[in-house]
Design a protein around this motif. Sequence first.
Motif, PDB file in Angstrom:
ATOM      1  N   TYR A   1      53.837  58.860 -15.290  1.00  0.00           N
ATOM      2  CA  TYR A   1      53.530  60.213 -15.754  1.00  0.00           C
ATOM      3  C   TYR A   1      52.179  60.700 -15.234  1.00  0.00           C
ATOM      4  CZ  TYR A   1      51.922  63.768 -19.069  1.00  0.00           C
ATOM      5  OH  TYR A   1      51.393  64.900 -19.637  1.00  0.00           O
ATOM      6  N   GLU A   2      51.174  59.849 -15.273  1.00  0.00           N
ATOM      7  CA  GLU A   2      49.841  60.249 -14.823  1.00  0.00           C
ATOM      8  C   GLU A   2      49.831  60.605 -13.342  1.00  0.00           C
ATOM      9  OE1 GLU A   2      50.567  57.455 -16.343  1.00  0.00           O
ATOM     10  OE2 GLU A   2      49.730  57.733 -18.350  1.00  0.00           O
ATOM     11  N   ASN A   3      50.775  60.039 -12.599  1.00  0.00           N
ATOM     12  CA  ASN A   3      50.815  60.301 -11.160  1.00  0.00           C
ATOM     13  C   ASN A   3      51.398  61.668 -10.819  1.00  0.00           C
ATOM     14  OD1 ASN A   3      49.763  57.734 -10.598  1.00  0.00           O
ATOM     15  ND2 ASN A   3      51.789  56.799 -10.615  1.00  0.00           N
ATOM     16  N   TRP A   4      51.961  62.369 -11.818  1.00  0.00           N
ATOM     17  CA  TRP A   4      52.477  63.707 -11.557  1.00  0.00           C
ATOM     18  C   TRP A   4      51.343  64.679 -11.249  1.00  0.00           C
ATOM     19  CZ3 TRP A   4      56.708  64.750 -15.844  1.00  0.00           C
ATOM     20  CH2 TRP A   4      57.722  63.791 -15.699  1.00  0.00           C
TER      21      TRP A   4
ATOM     22  N   ASP B   1      46.459  69.674  -5.888  1.00  0.00           N
ATOM     23  CA  ASP B   1      46.166  68.390  -6.525  1.00  0.00           C
ATOM     24  C   ASP B   1      46.760  67.263  -5.660  1.00  0.00           C
ATOM     25  OD1 ASP B   1      46.116  66.063  -8.101  1.00  0.00           O
ATOM     26  OD2 ASP B   1      46.354  67.203  -9.960  1.00  0.00           O
ATOM     27  N   PRO B   2      45.932  66.353  -5.122  1.00  0.00           N
ATOM     28  CA  PRO B   2      46.443  65.275  -4.264  1.00  0.00           C
ATOM     29  C   PRO B   2      47.490  64.401  -4.955  1.00  0.00           C
ATOM     30  CG  PRO B   2      44.047  65.402  -4.139  1.00  0.00           C
ATOM     31  CD  PRO B   2      44.470  66.300  -5.255  1.00  0.00           C
ATOM     32  N   ARG B   3      47.340  64.183  -6.262  1.00  0.00           N
ATOM     33  CA  ARG B   3      48.323  63.356  -6.988  1.00  0.00           C
ATOM     34  C   ARG B   3      49.688  64.041  -7.026  1.00  0.00           C
ATOM     35  NH1 ARG B   3      46.020  62.394 -12.719  1.00  0.00           N
ATOM     36  NH2 ARG B   3      45.499  64.589 -12.401  1.00  0.00           N
ATOM     37  N   THR B   4      49.674  65.342  -7.275  1.00  0.00           N
ATOM     38  CA  THR B   4      50.931  66.098  -7.306  1.00  0.00           C
ATOM     39  C   THR B   4      51.594  66.079  -5.935  1.00  0.00           C
ATOM     40  OG1 THR B   4      50.137  67.555  -9.063  1.00  0.00           O
ATOM     41  CG2 THR B   4      51.965  68.360  -7.719  1.00  0.00           C
ATOM     42  N   SER B   5      50.813  66.345  -4.896  1.00  0.00           N
ATOM     43  CA  SER B   5      51.349  66.364  -3.536  1.00  0.00           C
ATOM     44  C   SER B   5      51.912  65.008  -3.146  1.00  0.00           C
ATOM     45  CB  SER B   5      50.247  66.782  -2.554  1.00  0.00           C
ATOM     46  OG  SER B   5      50.729  66.799  -1.240  1.00  0.00           O
ATOM     47  N   SER B   6      51.193  63.947  -3.498  1.00  0.00           N
ATOM     48  CA  SER B   6      51.638  62.595  -3.169  1.00  0.00           C
ATOM     49  C   SER B   6      52.940  62.260  -3.885  1.00  0.00           C
ATOM     50  CB  SER B   6      50.550  61.588  -3.557  1.00  0.00           C
ATOM     51  OG  SER B   6      50.987  60.270  -3.336  1.00  0.00           O
ATOM     52  N   TRP B   7      53.042  62.657  -5.162  1.00  0.00           N
ATOM     53  CA  TRP B   7      54.255  62.366  -5.930  1.00  0.00           C
ATOM     54  C   TRP B   7      55.451  63.133  -5.367  1.00  0.00           C
ATOM     55  CZ3 TRP B   7      58.120  64.524  -8.763  1.00  0.00           C
ATOM     56  CH2 TRP B   7      58.848  63.667  -9.592  1.00  0.00           C
ATOM     57  N   ILE B   8      55.249  64.422  -5.080  1.00  0.00           N
ATOM     58  CA  ILE B   8      56.332  65.268  -4.555  1.00  0.00           C
ATOM     59  C   ILE B   8      56.893  64.678  -3.263  1.00  0.00           C
ATOM     60  CG2 ILE B   8      56.794  67.476  -3.408  1.00  0.00           C
ATOM     61  CD1 ILE B   8      56.815  67.879  -6.306  1.00  0.00           C
TER      62      ILE B   8
ATOM     63  N   GLY C   1      57.539  76.682  -3.449  1.00  0.00           N
ATOM     64  CA  GLY C   1      57.289  76.538  -2.023  1.00  0.00           C
ATOM     65  C   GLY C   1      56.901  75.123  -1.636  1.00  0.00           C
ATOM     66  N   THR C   2      56.139  74.449  -2.488  1.00  0.00           N
ATOM     67  CA  THR C   2      55.724  73.074  -2.207  1.00  0.00           C
ATOM     68  C   THR C   2      56.932  72.145  -2.135  1.00  0.00           C
ATOM     69  OG1 THR C   2      53.613  73.451  -3.330  1.00  0.00           O
ATOM     70  CG2 THR C   2      54.283  71.163  -3.014  1.00  0.00           C
ATOM     71  N   ALA C   3      57.908  72.362  -3.014  1.00  0.00           N
ATOM     72  CA  ALA C   3      59.129  71.542  -2.994  1.00  0.00           C
ATOM     73  C   ALA C   3      59.934  71.828  -1.728  1.00  0.00           C
ATOM     74  CB  ALA C   3      59.961  71.813  -4.237  1.00  0.00           C
ATOM     75  N   ARG C   4      60.072  73.105  -1.375  1.00  0.00           N
ATOM     76  CA  ARG C   4      60.818  73.455  -0.159  1.00  0.00           C
ATOM     77  C   ARG C   4      60.161  72.843   1.081  1.00  0.00           C
ATOM     78  NH1 ARG C   4      60.843  78.684  -2.400  1.00  0.00           N
ATOM     79  NH2 ARG C   4      59.381  79.374  -0.798  1.00  0.00           N
ATOM     80  N   ASP C   5      58.837  72.902   1.120  1.00  0.00           N
ATOM     81  CA  ASP C   5      58.120  72.333   2.268  1.00  0.00           C
ATOM     82  C   ASP C   5      58.356  70.829   2.366  1.00  0.00           C
ATOM     83  OD1 ASP C   5      57.154  74.820   2.846  1.00  0.00           O
ATOM     84  OD2 ASP C   5      55.169  74.490   1.935  1.00  0.00           O
TER      85      ASP C   5
END
Length: 218
Positions: free
Chosen positions: A128-131, A138-145, A164-168
């Motif tokens: 959860y914290e990695n979301w 947020d680097p954690r969000t980008s890394s998780w996605i 957009g981040t998910a589509r990318d």
Amino acid sequence: NLGYAITSLTALDISSSMLRPSSLVVNLNEQAHTATIELIKAVIQRLREEVCENVIIAGVYIDTVGPPASYVKKLRQFFSVDDVKEIRGEKKAAATYPIVSAASVVAKVTRDWFLECAAKETGCVEGYENWGSGYPSDPRTSSWINGKLDPWFGWDLNIRYSWGTARDAFNRSKVSVEMRWEHELVKKHGFDDVVGLMSNPGKTSANSFEVDRDWFVM
């Protein structure tokens, strides 16, 4: 006294409205406007039922979604001065009005609580914290996605697929599987519906193989 009420839109709610065929899309701003209007209505109704049937709201202060003037004008279509005396919509209203700052805190705490509940329901408590915060910066969000992308299903229901981040992330991925949908094929080849596609594949003659291939590609 200070009270609060909330209304929430899940990632699934937002995505299902934004990823419809183009003529039926409800964009994010419109969804936010509708949620705000319904929330104000609910508060007024409850106050009139539980406090005073003639109660009038002295003021509504909103951190605007979209141009402030047009947003206030839209709200006035739903709330007369007999409901709400004053409506203010301003950019960065949380920095000007303490009550908007309080609402911002309520929103963020509520969001975090929902995410924690979602993590427990999906068995992701450990990660959860990695979301992260949910913002693309947020680097954690980008890394998780980018690190949790399933080639078939993407992510679970906690991700907004219209984001957009998910589509990318999908577009960059070398393992994700492309899928094409009925309305795309209907628009591309001029069929009225799925029945027309299946019963009359010769309609596009030279492109009939392309229709068949498109229809079953996943």
